[in-house]
Design an enzyme around this catalytic site. Structure first.
Site, PDB file in Angstrom:
ATOM      1  N   GLN A 328       0.815  -1.198   0.000  1.00  0.00           N
ATOM      2  CA  GLN A 328       0.000   0.000   0.000  1.00  0.00           C
ATOM      3  C   GLN A 328       0.863   1.269   0.000  1.00  0.00           C
ATOM      4  OE1 GLN A 328      -0.189  -2.561   2.121  1.00  0.00           O
ATOM      5  NE2 GLN A 328      -2.299  -3.296   2.270  1.00  0.00           N
ATOM      6  N   GLY A 347       7.979 -13.164  -3.688  1.00  0.00           N
ATOM      7  CA  GLY A 347       7.212 -13.462  -2.478  1.00  0.00           C
ATOM      8  C   GLY A 347       5.872 -12.755  -2.527  1.00  0.00           C
ATOM      9  N   TRP A 348       5.234 -12.630  -1.366  1.00  0.00           N
ATOM     10  CA  TRP A 348       3.950 -11.943  -1.294  1.00  0.00           C
ATOM     11  C   TRP A 348       4.131 -10.427  -1.416  1.00  0.00           C
ATOM     12  CZ3 TRP A 348      -0.385 -14.340  -2.028  1.00  0.00           C
ATOM     13  CH2 TRP A 348      -0.578 -15.654  -1.581  1.00  0.00           C
ATOM     14  N   GLN A 369      -1.457  -9.962  -3.555  1.00  0.00           N
ATOM     15  CA  GLN A 369      -2.704 -10.450  -2.985  1.00  0.00           C
ATOM     16  C   GLN A 369      -3.908  -9.735  -3.580  1.00  0.00           C
ATOM     17  OE1 GLN A 369      -1.605  -9.473   0.993  1.00  0.00           O
ATOM     18  NE2 GLN A 369      -0.550 -11.409   1.361  1.00  0.00           N
ATOM     19  N   TRP A 601      -4.075   3.671   7.799  1.00  0.00           N
ATOM     20  CA  TRP A 601      -3.417   2.543   8.480  1.00  0.00           C
ATOM     21  C   TRP A 601      -3.179   2.853   9.948  1.00  0.00           C
ATOM     22  CZ3 TRP A 601       2.171   1.750   9.609  1.00  0.00           C
ATOM     23  CH2 TRP A 601       2.515   0.407   9.828  1.00  0.00           C
ATOM     24  N   ASP A 604       0.539  -1.909  12.767  1.00  0.00           N
ATOM     25  CA  ASP A 604       0.526  -3.220  13.416  1.00  0.00           C
ATOM     26  C   ASP A 604       1.921  -3.688  13.786  1.00  0.00           C
ATOM     27  OD1 ASP A 604       1.639  -5.119  11.105  1.00  0.00           O
ATOM     28  OD2 ASP A 604       0.270  -3.703  10.185  1.00  0.00           O
ATOM     29  N   GLU A 657      -7.758  -4.920   6.449  1.00  0.00           N
ATOM     30  CA  GLU A 657      -7.451  -5.897   7.483  1.00  0.00           C
ATOM     31  C   GLU A 657      -8.024  -5.392   8.801  1.00  0.00           C
ATOM     32  OE1 GLU A 657      -3.223  -7.900   5.972  1.00  0.00           O
ATOM     33  OE2 GLU A 657      -3.266  -6.567   7.709  1.00  0.00           O
ATOM     34  N   TYR A 660      -5.079  -6.607  14.307  1.00  0.00           N
ATOM     35  CA  TYR A 660      -4.391  -7.826  14.734  1.00  0.00           C
ATOM     36  C   TYR A 660      -4.443  -8.011  16.249  1.00  0.00           C
ATOM     37  CZ  TYR A 660      -1.899  -8.055  10.185  1.00  0.00           C
ATOM     38  OH  TYR A 660      -1.548  -8.152   8.864  1.00  0.00           O
TER      39      TYR A 660
END
Length: 760
Positions: A328, A347-348, A369, A601, A604, A657, A660
């Protein structure tokens, strides 16, 4: 042959500089005609030359401005010029002078100077309006590799040597760019020929242009021009990248500006670095090599590659593949990728945003993703994981039956305004171009000619710097009717920045960051027409703010349908760099607002992170009517991530999301419901639409935590299919549970089945 127009332009600049020193003569160096490039000639000879020379036409060239190469100073050989042949080989224009002049076929016609050889020079008397560092452009041509030249001011070298390329003909013209420092007043500028090219001539010169004094963007804005040696540019790029590659929560900010022209460099883009072309079109700045973001610092994992960007550049990637492995807060805008584009690094990745761009080859999403692409043209697209959304994209995947693949494809965007951007014109004047509104559009705005819009002179902007500006100085400029540029830096605020005038433009460079220290809002916008805010990171301070950005005061009711406010690349952060607190990150009370790439955001990881540390209830609250948002990313807030109270809202792509760090279920209840849904549309709303939503949970502090649903909408609205193509994921293979997708519909995403989809 040497083009006079380019030379004239360059000569004018030199003349002005020399005139400012009170020297009107064309020859400041040696009067003996050796054309030295430094003040090597005796002071007696320089003084004699100064006494003899005079500006052509009787008046020194006014700078900033353009000098025609053929209009060198009067005085003849060893005064206005030195020419080895001392003859006019072209026979045109000033026939009695010993300089080769011919008719030019360049744009604007006139005459050019040619038949130049090493050691020759021409002088121009100039008058400089104000001291400054000026952009310098010289119009040149050469059949075969050209030679080298430089510019002197008052007998002292003022530029490095510039090399004339092979332009494929004596009347095929190109513009070389450099910069020159001038003091106010009268000076003599000298164009000095250092060495010949393959043809035996240095080149042709048509004109020399000295632009307006470059704006003072401060030390963290680097401006490159194609006349600089590639090794010098690459060295500066490498220094910044080595500092910023893994500097995820540092305070350094950079904007790297490329003037129109061709470059052969590798631009590796790290944290808090923005790369910008200064042309009217992306194709005005061509980089052979790469403009790329990698995840080497995290072993190919790009899920933390945040806060960077690239805009308004054409890239011919080495090997045919460019890479933008980001998550992001890292947009690509107005880019022309002349090859393929990879969105991961093996990778991701958790991005991302692409708009108003053209990719000639294939976009390879790989480990992304989710991704949002808007108003662009692509050769093709490969790959999909959870949520890919295309709006107004020519070349988007066809024949899609969601969720196989999970691509949401919409043929056009109903109403959009592209982000404002910096430009520079051929005279070196900086402007900010503000694109016009576009309805029902698809494809990039610039591929079929210049896009509609308005160019604002840089003089209409207050240019703020973190080292010297305060909320008071910025507000004072805004109250005087100025637009605002925030140069790279972190601005600590003790008061709210107030945007009260319609059509105000606020443009951040290099991820400029606003941080309120004492619990105030960082910025507020009155309920007025046409405000544009772009390119800013809002960072919460240690004392809780009621809101970081508020667009329109509470109760705003005016219609702005004809001239809406637009918000572009705005990022909000609660914690991460340090303890930060805010009740709400972004609140939109005005109607008809267009949002274009938000990442909101609550941190996290890293600094100041904890359920009772970086406290924040909501990411986004929308109270205005008819608000449209393209690319909405909202994460980890403690109550609703998004609360939508206004009618007529539209969202194209949503990624969220849930927090967490929920300590336990009892501490995270919404009345009798488990937790707070991510996307809440108020029960009073009668019209709302959203396309392509991905909502995820990862309750790492307590995996027994559940949320009753990812989305809540009025029961009456479900029959109108308010939401289209929804995905929920319990990350980590099922760490926590999203019990339903929307209201009581949709299966549970948990350890038993971690990915759930619902069409509408």
């Amino acid at each position: 042959m040497l083009n006079t127009d380019a030379l004239g332009y360059l000569f004018k600049n030199f003349t002005l500089a020399l005139a400012g020193a009170g020297i009107l003569s064309a020859c400041i160096l040696s009067a003996c005609g050796d054309g030295g490039s430094t003040a090597a000639g005796s002071s007696a000879k320089s003084a004699a030359a100064a006494a003899i020379g005079a500006p052509y036409g009787g008046t020194p060239w006014a700078l900033p401005g353009t000098i025609e190469a053929e209009n060198f100073d009067n005085g003849g050989q060893n005064v206005g010029y030195y020419n080895a042949a001392n003859s006019n080989q072209g026979g045109q224009y000033r026939g009695a002078e010993g300089i080769g002049i011919e008719a030019s076929s360049d744009s604007g016609a006139g005459y050019d100077i040619g038949w130049t050889t090493a050691g020759e020079w021409l002088n121009y008397s100039v008058n400089v309006a104000a001291a400054g560092s000026y952009p310098l452009q010289v119009r040149v041509a050469s059949l075969g590799q050209g030679g080298k030249f430089h510019v002197n001011v008052d007998g002292v070298a003022a530029t490095s040597q510039l090399t004339i390329p092979d332009t494929q003909g004596w009347q095929n013209w190109q513009t070389l760019s450099s910069s020159i420092n001038l003091t106010a007043g009268q000076h003599v500028i000298q164009l000095y020929m250092d060495s010949a090219g393959s043809s035996g001539a240095v080149g042709n010169f048509n004109w020399l242009a000295v632009g307006s004094a470059a704006p003072d963007f401060g030390p963290n804005v680097l401006v490159f021009d194609p006349g600089m040696p590639a090794a010098t540019i690459q060295g500066r790029l490498n220094t910044i990248f080595s500092q910023q590659e893994s500097n995820q929560f540092g305070n350094a900010r950079y904007a790297l500006l490329f003037k129109p022209g061709a470059y052969n460099v590798d631009v590796n883009v790290g944290f808090y670095t923005q790369v910008l072309g200064l042309g009217n079109s992306p194709d005005d700045v061509n980089i052979t090599g790469a403009v790329h973001a990698e995840a080497d610092w995290d072993n190919g994992n790009a899920t933390q590659n945040f806060w960077r960007g690239a805009e308004n550049i054409a890239v011919s990637p080495s090997g045919g593949l460019d890479r933008w492995a980001v998550s992001q807060g890292s947009p690509l805008r107005r880019m022309h990728i002349k090859g393929n584009l990879a969105l991961d690094d093996g990778g991701w990745s958790s991005g991302g945003f692409l708009a108003d761009s053209k990719v000639d080859g294939q976009v390879q999403s790989g480990g992304q993703q989710q991704w949002f692409t808007r108003n662009s043209q692509i050769g093709s697209w490969s790959g999909a994981n959870w949520n890919m959304v295309f709006a107004g994209v020519d070349g988007a995947p066809g024949g899609v039956v969601w969720p196989n693949p999970p691509d949401t494809v919409l043929g056009s965007t109903p109403l959009v305004r592209e982000k404002p951007f910096l430009t520079i014109d051929t005279a070196g004047n900086y402007n900010v171009f503000v694109p016009a509104l576009a309805s029902n559009g698809h494809g990039a705005s610039w591929t079929n000619g210049a896009a509609a819009g308005q160019s604002l002179a840089i003089g209409s902007f207050y240019i703020a710097k973190e080292s010297s500006d305060t909320a008071a100085s910025i507000n004072a400029a805004l109250s005087q009717g100025k637009n605002l540029i925030l140069t790279p830096g972190v601005y600590h605020l003790n008061d709210t920045l107030r945007i009260t005038r319609s059509n105000t433009v606020v443009l951040g460079l290099g991820l400029a960051t606003l941080l309120p220290d004492n619990g105030v809002a960082a910025m507020s916008v009155a309920d007025v027409d046409g405000v544009k805010i772009a390119g800013i990171l809002f960072d919460a301070g240690p004392v809780s703010s009621p809101v970081l950005l508020e667009v329109g005061p509470a109760g705003s009711s005016a219609s702005h349908a004809a001239n809406p406010t637009s918000l572009h690349d705005l990022f909000f952060r609660i914690g991460g760099a340090a303890v930060g607190k805010a009740a709400v990150a972004l609140k939109i009370n005005s109607s008809d607002v267009i949002g274009d790439d938000f990442w909101i955001w609550r941190a996290d990881h890293t600094y100041g992170v904890g359920w009772n540390s970086n406290t924040a209830a909501n990411g986004l609250i929308v109270n205005g009517a008819n608000v449209t948002i393209y690319g909405l990313f909202v994460e980890h807030f403690q109550q609703y991530q998004t609360l939508w109270n206004g009618n007529g809202g539209r969202v194209y792509f949503y990624q969220s999301e849930l927090p967490y760090d929920v300590p336990n279920q009892s501490s995270w209840m919404n009345g009798s419901k488990n937790g707070y849904t991510s996307y809440k549309v108020a029960d009073t709303v009668t019209s709302h639409q959203a396309w392509g939503l991905g909502i995820y949970c990862y309750f790492s502090s307590n995996s027994s935590v559940k949320v009753s649903s990812a989305i809540e909408a009025p029961a009456s609205g479900l029959n109108g299919a308010m939401f289209h193509n929804m995905t929920t994921v319990s990350l980590g293979g099922g760490v926590g549970e999203i019990t339903h997708v929307i209201n009581q519909y949709g299966n549970s995403a948990n350890a038993a089945s971690s990915v759930v989809r619902l069409a509408q």
